[in-house]
Design a protein around this motif. Sequence first.
Motif, PDB file in Angstrom:
ATOM      1  N   ALA A 102     -10.609   0.830   4.977  1.00 12.51           N
ATOM      2  CA  ALA A 102      -9.192   1.530   5.621  1.00 12.51           C
ATOM      3  C   ALA A 102      -9.253   3.044   6.142  1.00 12.51           C
ATOM      4  O   ALA A 102      -8.476   3.379   6.571  1.00 12.51           O
ATOM      5  CB  ALA A 102      -8.349   0.258   5.394  1.00 12.51           C
ATOM      6  N   LYS A 103      -9.404   4.092   5.256  1.00 13.78           N
ATOM      7  CA  LYS A 103     -10.226   5.118   4.706  1.00 13.78           C
ATOM      8  C   LYS A 103      -8.646   5.742   4.854  1.00 13.78           C
ATOM      9  O   LYS A 103      -8.004   6.590   6.001  1.00 13.78           O
ATOM     10  CB  LYS A 103     -10.760   5.514   6.491  1.00 13.78           C
ATOM     11  N   LEU A 104      -7.866   4.713   4.165  1.00 13.94           N
ATOM     12  CA  LEU A 104      -6.806   5.341   3.404  1.00 13.94           C
ATOM     13  C   LEU A 104      -6.757   5.266   1.633  1.00 13.94           C
ATOM     14  O   LEU A 104      -7.439   4.952   1.599  1.00 13.94           O
ATOM     15  CB  LEU A 104      -5.625   4.144   3.658  1.00 13.94           C
ATOM     16  N   SER A 105      -5.764   6.662   1.463  1.00  9.96           N
ATOM     17  CA  SER A 105      -5.554   6.463   0.304  1.00  9.96           C
ATOM     18  C   SER A 105      -4.267   5.257  -0.331  1.00  9.96           C
ATOM     19  O   SER A 105      -3.456   4.834   0.612  1.00  9.96           O
ATOM     20  CB  SER A 105      -4.896   7.799  -0.831  1.00  9.96           C
ATOM     21  N   LEU A 106      -3.924   4.781  -1.318  1.00 15.24           N
ATOM     22  CA  LEU A 106      -2.973   4.397  -1.567  1.00 15.24           C
ATOM     23  C   LEU A 106      -1.595   4.645  -0.851  1.00 15.24           C
ATOM     24  O   LEU A 106      -0.374   4.433  -1.096  1.00 15.24           O
ATOM     25  CB  LEU A 106      -2.791   4.132  -3.064  1.00 15.24           C
ATOM     26  N   ASN A 107      -1.358   6.354  -1.009  1.00 12.78           N
ATOM     27  CA  ASN A 107       0.165   6.931  -0.721  1.00 12.78           C
ATOM     28  C   ASN A 107       0.261   6.634   0.372  1.00 12.78           C
ATOM     29  O   ASN A 107       1.564   6.797   1.322  1.00 12.78           O
ATOM     30  CB  ASN A 107      -0.243   8.374  -1.380  1.00 12.78           C
ATOM     31  N   GLU A 108      -0.682   6.589   1.288  1.00 12.60           N
ATOM     32  CA  GLU A 108      -0.985   6.035   2.481  1.00 12.60           C
ATOM     33  C   GLU A 108      -0.127   5.021   3.386  1.00 12.60           C
ATOM     34  O   GLU A 108      -0.456   4.510   4.417  1.00 12.60           O
ATOM     35  CB  GLU A 108      -2.081   6.785   3.796  1.00 12.60           C
ATOM     36  N   VAL A 109      -0.208   3.984   2.544  1.00 12.65           N
ATOM     37  CA  VAL A 109       0.165   2.420   2.382  1.00 12.65           C
ATOM     38  C   VAL A 109       1.715   2.249   2.339  1.00 12.65           C
ATOM     39  O   VAL A 109       2.669   3.169   1.832  1.00 12.65           O
ATOM     40  CB  VAL A 109      -0.311   1.469   1.868  1.00 12.65           C
ATOM     41  N   ASP A 110       1.988   1.856   3.692  1.00  9.57           N
ATOM     42  CA  ASP A 110       3.662   1.384   3.238  1.00  9.57           C
ATOM     43  C   ASP A 110       4.418   0.448   2.379  1.00  9.57           C
ATOM     44  O   ASP A 110       5.444   0.750   2.113  1.00  9.57           O
ATOM     45  CB  ASP A 110       4.349   0.991   4.802  1.00  9.57           C
ATOM     46  N   ALA A 111       3.420  -0.030   2.272  1.00  8.42           N
ATOM     47  CA  ALA A 111       3.780  -1.432   1.385  1.00  8.42           C
ATOM     48  C   ALA A 111       2.769  -2.245   0.797  1.00  8.42           C
ATOM     49  O   ALA A 111       1.763  -1.935   1.496  1.00  8.42           O
ATOM     50  CB  ALA A 111       5.312  -2.467   1.413  1.00  8.42           C
ATOM     51  N   VAL A 112       2.859  -2.891  -0.523  1.00  8.65           N
ATOM     52  CA  VAL A 112       2.013  -3.290  -1.063  1.00  8.65           C
ATOM     53  C   VAL A 112       2.873  -5.060  -0.487  1.00  8.65           C
ATOM     54  O   VAL A 112       3.411  -5.091  -1.654  1.00  8.65           O
ATOM     55  CB  VAL A 112       1.870  -3.447  -2.397  1.00  8.65           C
ATOM     56  N   ALA A 113       2.152  -6.068  -0.386  1.00  5.47           N
ATOM     57  CA  ALA A 113       2.782  -6.973  -0.428  1.00  5.47           C
ATOM     58  C   ALA A 113       0.971  -7.882  -1.264  1.00  5.47           C
ATOM     59  O   ALA A 113      -0.321  -7.583  -2.060  1.00  5.47           O
ATOM     60  CB  ALA A 113       1.815  -7.778   0.649  1.00  5.47           C
ATOM     61  N   ALA A 114       2.322  -9.005  -2.059  1.00  5.30           N
ATOM     62  CA  ALA A 114       1.067 -10.111  -2.620  1.00  5.30           C
ATOM     63  C   ALA A 114       1.274 -11.308  -3.280  1.00  5.30           C
ATOM     64  O   ALA A 114       2.361 -11.550  -2.614  1.00  5.30           O
ATOM     65  CB  ALA A 114       0.189 -10.111  -4.136  1.00  5.30           C
ATOM     66  N   THR A 115       0.300 -12.556  -2.406  1.00  3.45           N
ATOM     67  CA  THR A 115       0.253 -13.538  -2.784  1.00  3.45           C
ATOM     68  C   THR A 115       1.508 -14.082  -4.294  1.00  3.45           C
ATOM     69  O   THR A 115       1.045 -14.028  -4.959  1.00  3.45           O
ATOM     70  CB  THR A 115      -0.802 -14.252  -2.519  1.00  3.45           C
TER      71      THR A 115
END
Length: 339
Positions: free
Chosen positions: A70-83
Amino acid sequence: MAKDIVILGIETSCDETAAGVVKNGKEVLSNVIYSQINVHKKYGGVVPEIASRKHIEAISFVVEEALNEAKLSLNEVDAVAATYGPGLVGPLLVGLSYGKALAYAKGKPFIGVNHIDGHIAANYIGGNLTPPFVCLVASGGHSHIVYVKDYGEYEVMGKTLDDAAGEAFDKVARALGLGYPGGPAIEKAAKLGNMEAIEFPKSLMEEGNFDFSFSGVKTAVLNYLNRQRQKGEEVNIYDVAASFQRNIVEVLVKKLVEAARFKNVSKVSIAGGVASNGFLRQKLEEEAKKFGLSVYYPEKIYCTDNGAMIAAAAYYDFVKGKFSGMDLNAIPYLKIGEK
């Protein structure tokens, strides 16, 4: 202009370790899947303890690969989701714990996603489907007919009372010696057989009943195979596969179309591993056309378990401000619509 929302989704409910990054619930930036099929093939099905260990081995590099793609770091993600359910409790805990740890470490919101909600949300990826519609979710563990009132708002109209459709495919494929996973194996064999050769029974076919029962047809196939072998007669496994597949597909299609007409909606969709079956897609389109219904289904890669569908489902919770606490636990028998 509204800010883009980017979510990392993690899926480990069964035997796929998967992570995906999705923008605004529709645009897939990455979708990485590590499948354990070859590991479980020799056992004829998923061994939960082995699946859990394989998830632990794979989760870090799968998530890392999804972010890299995705060419992104974790810092650039708005949220984390999991089942967090439904599924096998050991595998679920791996992805859920990892997702919560990432969110906590980076101070990101965390969103627990219902696996079935993820399958339904796969229909939103890259398309223009909007609620309301009626969706058939059919996989190894689930067979549901769901009225999707709005994003994340559901009414379960029918569900399996015993074996799920995909489970029946797996068991019949094993009996025919076609291997695991059963769905693709049956579909391939059915192309070489006569679907009208054998008439297997259908259950719960009365009008207005949207529930499923596939244990009867599975047992009928096993009894047929035993009778033929006892009589010393050769079994045409291709005819059995084709006749069995026709039976399952006719039941699924009839009930889905009837449910849509009952709810007076103009759109139907399918989701889950069984939704990748080409014969099901063909028959649904033929039947839906008779009643002026539009048919939607995800690309085949989003029908099987994947992280992108979890991220897509989480987006609609994110925009509503629905987040999960760090105390969220895995719920193996979580029902659709439960949060």
